[in-house]
Design a protein around this motif. Structure first.
Motif, PDB file in Angstrom:
ATOM      1  N   THR A 254       0.835  -1.199   0.000  1.00  0.00           N
ATOM      2  CA  THR A 254       0.000   0.000   0.000  1.00  0.00           C
ATOM      3  C   THR A 254       0.871   1.252   0.000  1.00  0.00           C
ATOM      4  O   THR A 254       0.587   2.219  -0.717  1.00  0.00           O
ATOM      5  N   ALA A 255       1.938   1.242   0.768  1.00  0.00           N
ATOM      6  CA  ALA A 255       2.863   2.385   0.809  1.00  0.00           C
ATOM      7  C   ALA A 255       3.485   2.631  -0.564  1.00  0.00           C
ATOM      8  O   ALA A 255       3.620   3.783  -0.994  1.00  0.00           O
ATOM      9  N   THR A 256       3.818   1.554  -1.260  1.00  0.00           N
ATOM     10  CA  THR A 256       4.387   1.677  -2.604  1.00  0.00           C
ATOM     11  C   THR A 256       3.380   2.281  -3.569  1.00  0.00           C
ATOM     12  O   THR A 256       3.707   3.192  -4.338  1.00  0.00           O
ATOM     13  N   HIS A 257       2.130   1.798  -3.536  1.00  0.00           N
ATOM     14  CA  HIS A 257       1.090   2.349  -4.413  1.00  0.00           C
ATOM     15  C   HIS A 257       0.846   3.826  -4.112  1.00  0.00           C
ATOM     16  O   HIS A 257       0.684   4.642  -5.022  1.00  0.00           O
ATOM     17  N   MET A 258       0.833   4.150  -2.835  1.00  0.00           N
ATOM     18  CA  MET A 258       0.609   5.537  -2.443  1.00  0.00           C
ATOM     19  C   MET A 258       1.768   6.429  -2.894  1.00  0.00           C
ATOM     20  O   MET A 258       1.551   7.532  -3.414  1.00  0.00           O
ATOM     21  N   ALA A 259       2.984   5.965  -2.715  1.00  0.00           N
ATOM     22  CA  ALA A 259       4.159   6.725  -3.150  1.00  0.00           C
ATOM     23  C   ALA A 259       4.143   6.917  -4.659  1.00  0.00           C
ATOM     24  O   ALA A 259       4.482   8.000  -5.157  1.00  0.00           O
ATOM     25  N   ASP A 260       3.716   5.887  -5.399  1.00  0.00           N
ATOM     26  CA  ASP A 260       3.607   6.001  -6.855  1.00  0.00           C
ATOM     27  C   ASP A 260       2.594   7.078  -7.244  1.00  0.00           C
ATOM     28  O   ASP A 260       2.820   7.849  -8.172  1.00  0.00           O
ATOM     29  N   THR A 261       1.479   7.122  -6.530  1.00  0.00           N
ATOM     30  CA  THR A 261       0.454   8.133  -6.807  1.00  0.00           C
ATOM     31  C   THR A 261       1.014   9.532  -6.584  1.00  0.00           C
ATOM     32  O   THR A 261       0.869  10.417  -7.432  1.00  0.00           O
TER      33      THR A 261
ATOM     34  N   GLN B  48       4.120  10.379  -6.575  1.00  0.00           N
ATOM     35  CA  GLN B  48       5.175  10.622  -7.560  1.00  0.00           C
ATOM     36  C   GLN B  48       4.554  11.086  -8.878  1.00  0.00           C
ATOM     37  O   GLN B  48       5.069  11.998  -9.521  1.00  0.00           O
ATOM     38  N   ALA B  49       3.449  10.469  -9.256  1.00  0.00           N
ATOM     39  CA  ALA B  49       2.760  10.884 -10.484  1.00  0.00           C
ATOM     40  C   ALA B  49       2.310  12.329 -10.384  1.00  0.00           C
ATOM     41  O   ALA B  49       2.295  13.063 -11.379  1.00  0.00           O
ATOM     42  N   LEU B  50       1.957  12.762  -9.179  1.00  0.00           N
ATOM     43  CA  LEU B  50       1.500  14.133  -8.970  1.00  0.00           C
ATOM     44  C   LEU B  50       2.644  15.105  -8.680  1.00  0.00           C
ATOM     45  O   LEU B  50       2.404  16.274  -8.390  1.00  0.00           O
TER      46      LEU B  50
ATOM     47  N   THR C  71       3.239  19.634 -14.856  1.00  0.00           N
ATOM     48  CA  THR C  71       2.390  19.422 -16.030  1.00  0.00           C
ATOM     49  C   THR C  71       1.267  18.447 -15.714  1.00  0.00           C
ATOM     50  O   THR C  71       0.107  18.683 -16.054  1.00  0.00           O
ATOM     51  N   ARG C  72       1.588  17.362 -15.025  1.00  0.00           N
ATOM     52  CA  ARG C  72       0.557  16.385 -14.673  1.00  0.00           C
ATOM     53  C   ARG C  72      -0.439  16.984 -13.679  1.00  0.00           C
ATOM     54  O   ARG C  72      -1.630  16.702 -13.749  1.00  0.00           O
ATOM     55  N   VAL C  73       0.041  17.832 -12.783  1.00  0.00           N
ATOM     56  CA  VAL C  73      -0.871  18.502 -11.846  1.00  0.00           C
ATOM     57  C   VAL C  73      -1.840  19.403 -12.618  1.00  0.00           C
ATOM     58  O   VAL C  73      -3.041  19.433 -12.327  1.00  0.00           O
ATOM     59  N   ARG C  74      -1.352  20.112 -13.614  1.00  0.00           N
ATOM     60  CA  ARG C  74      -2.218  20.962 -14.423  1.00  0.00           C
ATOM     61  C   ARG C  74      -3.236  20.140 -15.202  1.00  0.00           C
ATOM     62  O   ARG C  74      -4.395  20.533 -15.342  1.00  0.00           O
ATOM     63  N   ILE C  75      -2.815  18.980 -15.693  1.00  0.00           N
ATOM     64  CA  ILE C  75      -3.737  18.089 -16.402  1.00  0.00           C
ATOM     65  C   ILE C  75      -4.826  17.613 -15.446  1.00  0.00           C
ATOM     66  O   ILE C  75      -6.013  17.659 -15.767  1.00  0.00           O
ATOM     67  N   ILE C  76      -4.424  17.184 -14.251  1.00  0.00           N
ATOM     68  CA  ILE C  76      -5.396  16.741 -13.243  1.00  0.00           C
ATOM     69  C   ILE C  76      -6.335  17.894 -12.896  1.00  0.00           C
ATOM     70  O   ILE C  76      -7.548  17.706 -12.749  1.00  0.00           O
ATOM     71  N   SER C  77      -5.799  19.106 -12.811  1.00  0.00           N
ATOM     72  CA  SER C  77      -6.601  20.287 -12.509  1.00  0.00           C
ATOM     73  C   SER C  77      -7.704  20.474 -13.548  1.00  0.00           C
ATOM     74  O   SER C  77      -8.863  20.734 -13.209  1.00  0.00           O
TER      75      SER C  77
ATOM     76  N   GLN D  36       1.851  12.406 -21.158  1.00  0.00           N
ATOM     77  CA  GLN D  36       1.555  12.565 -19.731  1.00  0.00           C
ATOM     78  C   GLN D  36       0.279  11.820 -19.349  1.00  0.00           C
ATOM     79  O   GLN D  36       0.201  11.204 -18.280  1.00  0.00           O
ATOM     80  N   LEU D  37      -0.721  11.854 -20.214  1.00  0.00           N
ATOM     81  CA  LEU D  37      -1.972  11.135 -19.943  1.00  0.00           C
ATOM     82  C   LEU D  37      -1.740   9.628 -19.875  1.00  0.00           C
ATOM     83  O   LEU D  37      -2.342   8.933 -19.062  1.00  0.00           O
ATOM     84  N   ARG D  38      -0.868   9.144 -20.732  1.00  0.00           N
ATOM     85  CA  ARG D  38      -0.539   7.710 -20.712  1.00  0.00           C
ATOM     86  C   ARG D  38       0.044   7.324 -19.353  1.00  0.00           C
ATOM     87  O   ARG D  38      -0.342   6.313 -18.752  1.00  0.00           O
ATOM     88  N   LEU D  39       0.949   8.142 -18.832  1.00  0.00           N
ATOM     89  CA  LEU D  39       1.539   7.881 -17.517  1.00  0.00           C
ATOM     90  C   LEU D  39       0.467   7.916 -16.425  1.00  0.00           C
ATOM     91  O   LEU D  39       0.421   7.046 -15.549  1.00  0.00           O
ATOM     92  N   LEU D  40      -0.398   8.914 -16.489  1.00  0.00           N
ATOM     93  CA  LEU D  40      -1.462   9.033 -15.486  1.00  0.00           C
ATOM     94  C   LEU D  40      -2.443   7.864 -15.577  1.00  0.00           C
ATOM     95  O   LEU D  40      -2.951   7.392 -14.560  1.00  0.00           O
ATOM     96  N   ARG D  41      -2.688   7.379 -16.785  1.00  0.00           N
ATOM     97  CA  ARG D  41      -3.579   6.227 -16.965  1.00  0.00           C
ATOM     98  C   ARG D  41      -2.964   4.960 -16.383  1.00  0.00           C
ATOM     99  O   ARG D  41      -3.623   4.204 -15.666  1.00  0.00           O
ATOM    100  N   VAL D  42      -1.688   4.755 -16.649  1.00  0.00           N
ATOM    101  CA  VAL D  42      -0.986   3.579 -16.110  1.00  0.00           C
ATOM    102  C   VAL D  42      -0.984   3.613 -14.579  1.00  0.00           C
ATOM    103  O   VAL D  42      -1.111   2.575 -13.931  1.00  0.00           O
ATOM    104  N   MET D  43      -0.899   4.811 -14.016  1.00  0.00           N
ATOM    105  CA  MET D  43      -0.901   4.969 -12.559  1.00  0.00           C
ATOM    106  C   MET D  43      -2.304   4.856 -11.968  1.00  0.00           C
ATOM    107  O   MET D  43      -2.474   4.879 -10.753  1.00  0.00           O
ATOM    108  N   GLY D  44      -3.312   4.769 -12.822  1.00  0.00           N
ATOM    109  CA  GLY D  44      -4.679   4.630 -12.338  1.00  0.00           C
ATOM    110  C   GLY D  44      -5.316   5.935 -11.889  1.00  0.00           C
ATOM    111  O   GLY D  44      -6.283   5.927 -11.138  1.00  0.00           O
TER     112      GLY D  44
END
Length: 122
Positions: free
Chosen positions: A33-40, A42-44, A48-54, A80-88
Motif C-alpha cells: 500500500t505504501a508503494t502504491h501511495m508513493a507512486d500516486t 510521484q505521479a502528482l 504538467t501532470r498537476v495541471r492536467i489533473i486540474s 503525460q496522460l498515458r503515464l497518469l492512466r498507467v498509474m490509475g
C-alpha cells in the motif's frame, strides 16, 4: 530538545516506548500500500501532470482540447496522460477518432482538492 537554539531531529537518549511502538504497528501502512501511495504522489510530483489533473477535475477533455487549454502539443499531453492512466489516476474512452480523458474516480478528485488547498494555504 534544543541544540544551539534549534530542535534536534533525533532523541538524545535511546529509550523505546514499547506500548507506543505496538500502537503504531496496528495502524501502520503495509509495504505494498505504501508503494502504491508513493507512486500516486510521484505521479502528482510533476507540474504538467498537476495541471492536467486540474483541468480534468473540472470536466472531461479530449486530448486536442486539453493540449490547447494547457498550451502544449497533443503529443506531449498524450504522453503525460498515458503515464497518469498507467498509474490509475485517469481513464479514457474513445469516441470515433477522439480519445476523451477524465479522472479515474472521486478519490483522485478529492486528493487533488486536498493538495490544492494545502498548497494555497501552506
Amino acid at each position: 530538545m534544543r541544540k544551539g537554539g534549534q530542535i534536534a531531529d533525533r532523541c538524545d537518549v535511546a529509550l523505546v516506548d514499547e506500548a507506543r511502538v505496538r500502537a503504531a504497528d496496528v495502524g501502520l501502512v503495509d509495504d505494498l500500500t505504501a508503494t502504491h501511495m508513493a507512486d500516486t504522489f510521484q505521479a502528482l510530483s510533476d507540474p504538467t501532470r498537476v495541471r492536467i489533473i486540474s483541468a480534468l477535475a473540472r470536466q472531461e477533455f479530449c486530448v486536442c482540447d486539453l493540449a490547447a487549454a494547457l498550451g502544449m502539443s497533443p503529443s506531449a499531453v498524450s504522453h503525460q496522460l498515458r503515464l497518469l492512466r498507467v498509474m490509475g489516476l485517469v481513464r479514457h474512452r474513445k469516441e470515433g477518432r477522439k480519445v476523451y480523458y477524465t479522472l479515474d474516480d472521486e478519490h483522485i478528485h478529492r486528493l487533488f482538492q486536498e493538495g490544492l488547498e494545502h498548497a494555497r494555504h501552506g
